[in-house]
Design a protein around this motif. Sequence first.
Motif, short mmCIF file in Angstrom:
data_model
loop_
_atom_site.label_atom_id
_atom_site.label_comp_id
_atom_site.label_asym_id
_atom_site.label_seq_id
_atom_site.Cartn_x
_atom_site.Cartn_y
_atom_site.Cartn_z
N GLU A 155 11.69 23.90 2.61
CA GLU A 155 10.79 24.94 2.09
C GLU A 155 9.56 24.32 1.45
O GLU A 155 8.43 24.80 1.63
CB GLU A 155 11.52 25.83 1.09
CG GLU A 155 12.48 26.81 1.73
CD GLU A 155 13.34 27.56 0.73
OE1 GLU A 155 13.91 28.62 1.09
OE2 GLU A 155 13.45 27.09 -0.43
N LEU A 159 5.83 24.88 2.72
CA LEU A 159 4.86 25.39 1.75
C LEU A 159 3.60 24.53 1.73
O LEU A 159 2.47 25.05 1.69
CB LEU A 159 5.50 25.44 0.35
CG LEU A 159 4.66 25.99 -0.80
CD1 LEU A 159 4.21 27.42 -0.50
CD2 LEU A 159 5.45 25.96 -2.10
N ILE A 162 1.63 25.24 4.90
CA ILE A 162 0.95 26.53 4.78
C ILE A 162 -0.31 26.38 3.94
O ILE A 162 -1.37 26.90 4.26
CB ILE A 162 1.89 27.60 4.17
CG1 ILE A 162 3.03 27.94 5.14
CG2 ILE A 162 1.11 28.88 3.82
CD1 ILE A 162 4.11 28.81 4.52
N THR A 168 1.82 29.30 11.95
CA THR A 168 3.26 29.25 12.18
C THR A 168 3.59 28.40 13.40
O THR A 168 4.51 27.56 13.36
CB THR A 168 3.80 30.69 12.39
OG1 THR A 168 3.64 31.41 11.18
CG2 THR A 168 5.27 30.67 12.77
N GLU A 183 8.92 31.41 10.23
CA GLU A 183 8.68 32.72 9.61
C GLU A 183 9.79 33.07 8.62
O GLU A 183 9.54 33.68 7.57
CB GLU A 183 8.58 33.80 10.70
CG GLU A 183 7.24 33.83 11.41
CD GLU A 183 6.09 34.07 10.45
OE1 GLU A 183 6.16 35.02 9.63
OE2 GLU A 183 5.13 33.28 10.46
N ARG A 186 9.04 31.18 5.59
CA ARG A 186 7.88 31.78 4.93
C ARG A 186 8.31 33.02 4.12
O ARG A 186 7.90 33.19 2.97
CB ARG A 186 6.83 32.16 5.97
CG ARG A 186 5.51 32.65 5.35
CD ARG A 186 4.63 33.30 6.40
NE ARG A 186 4.18 32.36 7.40
CZ ARG A 186 2.99 31.74 7.35
NH1 ARG A 186 2.17 31.98 6.34
NH2 ARG A 186 2.63 30.92 8.30
N ALA A 198 0.28 35.22 2.16
CA ALA A 198 0.13 33.76 2.14
C ALA A 198 -0.83 33.28 1.06
O ALA A 198 -0.61 32.25 0.42
CB ALA A 198 -0.33 33.28 3.51
#
Length: 211
Positions: A155, A159, A162, A168, A183, A186, A198
């Motif tokens: 994660e 992160l 992102i 994605t 996803e 996310r 986001a």
Amino acid sequence: MQPEPISILIVDDHPMVIEGLKTLLGDDERVAVKTHFTNGQDTLNFLQKDTTDVILLDVNLPDISGVEMVDKILNIRANIGILGLSTYSEPSIINQMIKNGVKGYLLKNATADELVNAISQVHQGNFYFGSEVQKILADSVTQESKDLPKLTRREKHILTLIADGKTTNTIAEELFISPLTVETHRRNLMQKLEVSNAASLIKIAVERKLI
């Protein structure tokens, strides 16, 4: 030969507190109270033409908050030592005072010995925070850590990607996983950080130093 005493300027909106500090410090040859003010503007005017060594600064003033005063004082006298001295024990206020440039912070229940020691340390350019203040700051850091959501290594990695602006599909290709898995991660991140998009996800991640 006895060194020159450290000259002190007291800034506090309570005359009784000022008198108490003058009495507390009066018998110590290492320090000398030069003068005092009960508001911010008079203090700033005085500092334009004065060479006081250390300021004892309260947080609560009638015209300018102590937090703002730190910045204003240092713009006039960048090398002056500022010691926060207040009843305010909120970590956010103490941290803001530190961020703005105070060299130390004590609560008003400090002993005369601790106060003089703090003044001396600040005058030498060192930092000094009372034992109670240190505990308050340590406890606040511990609490903040407890409040942070627990993220898995994957994660945290996603992160960061992102935040780098990657899509994605790009993240899926880079990590050799399916877009559907990205996803899912996310959605889990947004749920853990209690946001709905986001942009908010990145903002709160930066604020909480998760990336």
